[in-house]
Design an enzyme around this catalytic site. Structure first.
Site, short mmCIF file in Angstrom:
data_model
loop_
_atom_site.label_atom_id
_atom_site.label_comp_id
_atom_site.label_asym_id
_atom_site.label_seq_id
_atom_site.Cartn_x
_atom_site.Cartn_y
_atom_site.Cartn_z
N ASP A 17 -16.42 40.18 65.72
CA ASP A 17 -17.29 41.40 66.70
C ASP A 17 -16.55 42.01 67.67
OD1 ASP A 17 -20.08 41.16 68.09
OD2 ASP A 17 -18.59 41.17 69.81
N GLU A 19 -16.24 44.98 71.20
CA GLU A 19 -16.81 45.29 72.22
C GLU A 19 -16.12 46.90 72.37
OE1 GLU A 19 -19.21 43.93 73.71
OE2 GLU A 19 -18.97 42.23 72.79
N HIS A 158 -21.85 39.14 75.10
CA HIS A 158 -21.33 40.29 75.12
C HIS A 158 -19.60 40.03 75.13
CE1 HIS A 158 -25.22 42.20 74.55
NE2 HIS A 158 -25.56 41.38 75.61
N ASP A 163 -19.32 36.15 71.02
CA ASP A 163 -20.26 36.36 69.97
C ASP A 163 -19.82 36.12 68.67
OD1 ASP A 163 -21.42 37.43 72.12
OD2 ASP A 163 -21.50 39.44 71.85
#
Length: 552
Positions: A17, A19, A158, A163
């Site tokens: 994952d 960001e 988040h 995540d």
């Protein structure tokens, strides 16, 4: 054994994952990578690191993720992180929730760091979930919804590692269900994801004879009832996809199995097709369409017409009324209402107030969130000034509301109360989105008539006649033909409209918004304009774009 495929239990998966500072690798950067390596249901290792960005992190992203410029200042650069990730993921099947997003950034990062882009074998948990999870079990296939459904031990926050851990639990939950269906190898899984039912194959002839240009198509059952309405730039090509593996939605397979014929309406250009689709969905309310079926259920916030106005949620509004919206849900309306009330101290009680009959004030007066006109502490002229501030914030400049809530967000973020800051951010976004939506609608629906032309890919022109936000005539002018006589003809044949009270007097909100987006598309030119088409220079549209709350 190789002929039987590779068992899922024997494969190594790296669940990743990211960001980022935005939604596109062309304009945004990775700020955090989280990855979990698993095999046979066991965690083999984890990787988590922040990534230093070359520019500031947008405020909206900081509130959402909790990642700030200060945190990234001492983080390793991308070219230090990518070798570690490439080694960590070597030989594994990459897994991500909405894999195209993460893979797009990872491929761009590999290229930027001078590495050849790996040919990652990958799985997308969103795509798998759409085949396995029913709508009765989860309202959507967002990671939060699936993590709750499968009882994930980690709540998505988040942040990349959290995540990724939640996605691991979702992946294992999906694998368990697939095993019950006989899907035990990765080859089985790919075939299952691309499976076409016999019922779909048998209906391929329904696409025969449909137009090849833009238009609307309607799937109907044996009684003639509309099951699904769609639109495409090439109707025949689009309808054919419903009988192939390129259509992954389970509910569409059900719809095709129930269909007996497909009707089509050819259109002059894609905008006309989109508008006709909206009108037919609102008219037929087909069961397999999820959107646009009930435009009459929209919610508005309006300022009431009484000596001491207040906010009220209603289904419709008349002319000359200060309003926000429309909102698709009551929750969105409530968020926008809360945002406005945080900045403007309107009364929140629902009783009618008379200056001749004072009543006891509520606790909001003691908290400084209401001037207490009910007990006479605030006179009618004083309260009228407050109501005017609200009216201006709803119809004009959203600055006072935006500034008040952004100060609140900054204060909460400074105290590391990120969840509360995110809630305030969501309320502000709902308010800005609604205010911008209103201004766009009002700007377009007050124009008696406009004629616009959009260039086509073959150097022709798509013509549209719009009256008070409604598409009333359309035509497509081929390349090399003088469009001026066509303009006269398309205006002469245009539908006559009779306005009725309300924010969109001649069309649905969605139709007017579709037209608005088309008008602001690349290369579109105004050919004729009766009246004026504009919005406030300091209005909510610019503020919504700056804050990231793009209007619908």
């Amino acid at each position: 054994m190789a002929e039987l495929g590779r068992p899922l239990s024997d494969l190594t998966f790296v669940v990743v994952d990211l960001e980022t500072t935005g939604g596109s690798p062309a304009t945004a950067e990775i700020t955090e990578i989280g990855a979990v390596k698993v095999r046979g249901g066991q965690v083999l290792g984890e990787m988590s690191t922040l990534v230093r960005a070359s520019g500031p992190v947008p405020a909206v992203v900081s509130v959402l993720t909790g990642i700030t410029d200060v945190m990234l200042a001492t983080a390793p650069a991308l070219d230090e992180v990518m070798p570690t990730f490439l080694e960590f993921s070597r030989g594994a099947v990459l897994v991500a929730h909405n894999a195209p997003f993460d893979l797009g950034f990872l491929r761009a990062a590999a290229t930027a760091c001078g590495y050849p882009v790996p040919a990652w074998e990958h799985l997308d948990t969103v795509r798998i979930a759409r085949r396995v999870v029913t709508r009765d079990e989860a309202p959507d296939c967002r990671l939060e919804s699936l993590a709750m459904l499968f009882g994930s031990a980690t709540r998505p926050t988040h942040r990349a590692l959290a995540d990724a851990r939640a996605t691991v639990d979702v992946l294992h939950g999906l694998f368990e269900r697939l095993g019950n269906l006989g899907v035990t190898t990765i080859e089985d899984l790919r075939e299952y994801s691309a499976r076409v039912s016999p019922a779909q194959r048998r209906k391929r002839h329904l696409a025969d004879g449909l137009p090849t240009g833009p238009g609307v198509y309607v799937f109907r059952d044996g009684t003639g009832r509309a099951l699904y309405v769609g639109t495409s730039r090439s109707v025949r090509s689009r309808v054919r996809t419903y009988f192939t593996a390129s259509e992954p939605r389970t509910r569409m397979a059900e719809m095709v199995a129930a269909s007996e014929r497909v009707d089509a309406i050819g259109c002059a250009h894609p905008l006309e097709a989109e508008v006709r689709e909206l009108r037919l969905i609102a008219e037929y309310k087909p069961p397999y369409n999820r959107r646009s079926r009930y435009p009459e259920r929209a919610v508005y916030l309006r300022l009431t017409d009484e000596p001491y106005p207040r906010l009220s949620r209603v289904r419709s509004v008349g002319d000359g009324v200060a309003f926000l919206g429309p909102f698709g849900t009551a929750r969105a309306a409530q968020e926008a209402e809360t945002a406005l009330l945080e900045a403007v101290p309107l009364r929140q009680c629902s009783t009618r107030i008379s200056p001749r009959r004072p009543t006891a004030a509520c606790v909001l007066a003691d908290l400084g969130r209401c001037g207490a006109p009910c007990d006479g502490r605030q006179s009618q002229p004083e309260y009228a000034e407050v109501a005017e501030l609200a009216r201006q914030a709803m119809t004009g400049d959203p600055g006072p509301v935006q500034e008040a809530l952004e100060r609140r967000i900054a204060h909460l973020a400074a105290d590391q109360r990120y969840e509360e800051a995110a809630e305030v951010r969501d309320r502000l976004a709902a308010y800005l989105r609604a205010a911008a939506r209103r201004q766009r609608l009002v700007a377009l629906t007050t124009v008696p008539e406009m004629v616009a032309a959009a260039p086509t890919t073959d150097a022709g022109w798509d013509l549209s006649v719009i009256r008070r936000g409604r598409l009333v005539s359309a035509a497509s002018v081929p390349r090399g033909i003088d469009p001026r006589p066509w303009v006269d003809a398309v205006v002469a044949s245009a539908e006559t409209v009779r306005p009725v009270p309300g924010p969109t007097p001649c069309a649905s909100v969605e139709e007017t918004e579709r037209i608005g987006r088309w008008l602001t598309g690349p290369g579109v030119r105004l050919v004729r304009l009766e009246g004026e088409w504009s919005w406030p220079a300091h209005g909510a549209i610019r503020a919504a774009k700056r804050f990231g709350a793009s209007p619908a």
